[in-house]
Design a protein around this motif. Sequence first.
Motif: not given
Length: 190
Positions: A15-27, A174-189
């Motif tokens: 819903q909010a990110s440095p890129f605005g609202a967006f969705s992605d899929v990792m498969l 393991r069990n399919p689910s929807v999890t609401r998370v707040t993600t923080t990424v610390e950028l490396g060098p």
Amino acid sequence: MGTSSGTRIVLGHWQASPFGAFSDVMLERADGDRLLLAPTRDTVDFISATYVFDTVCVVPVEVSVTNDAWTVTAGPLDLRFTTGRRGLLGLALRTVPGPLARRPAWSALTDRPARLLLPGVRTRGSAGRGRREWYGARDLLPIRAVSAAYGGAHLGPMAPVEPPVRFGFGSAPRNPSVTRVTTTVELGPE
């Protein structure tokens, strides 16, 4: 979520990110091939610098949520799923205030309990290119049914997320689910 074909799918619906609202899929397919479907070059570049993929594609990613029904189209992927009633863990996670969930110290504190309650799940760890990442979970809903097709080929009914996905340091429950998370990424060098 997992499917009986061995394909495992992780949907990011931000819903909010440095890129605005967006969705992605990792498969991840049964043969281990890891694929990222994301809507812009900027989102592909950031996500693929944080996680590991064999293939990345810039494609439109559309997500529609009506009550408990989710519909996702992402390039060759057509996905529909429904969620069930929130369990005790979901109810407990809903009490976590947003400002607390954003604090890396909170994710560090909850890492061990998360590992015990949901084997394979971690709330902190090292990501790609020297990045570190923290997840602050704020809700959990079970997925009750999945219908998924990739390139027109049906992926089979819902199944556990086995084996665990290998995009980064942690896995989905393991069990399919929807999890609401707040993600923080610390950028490396960089």
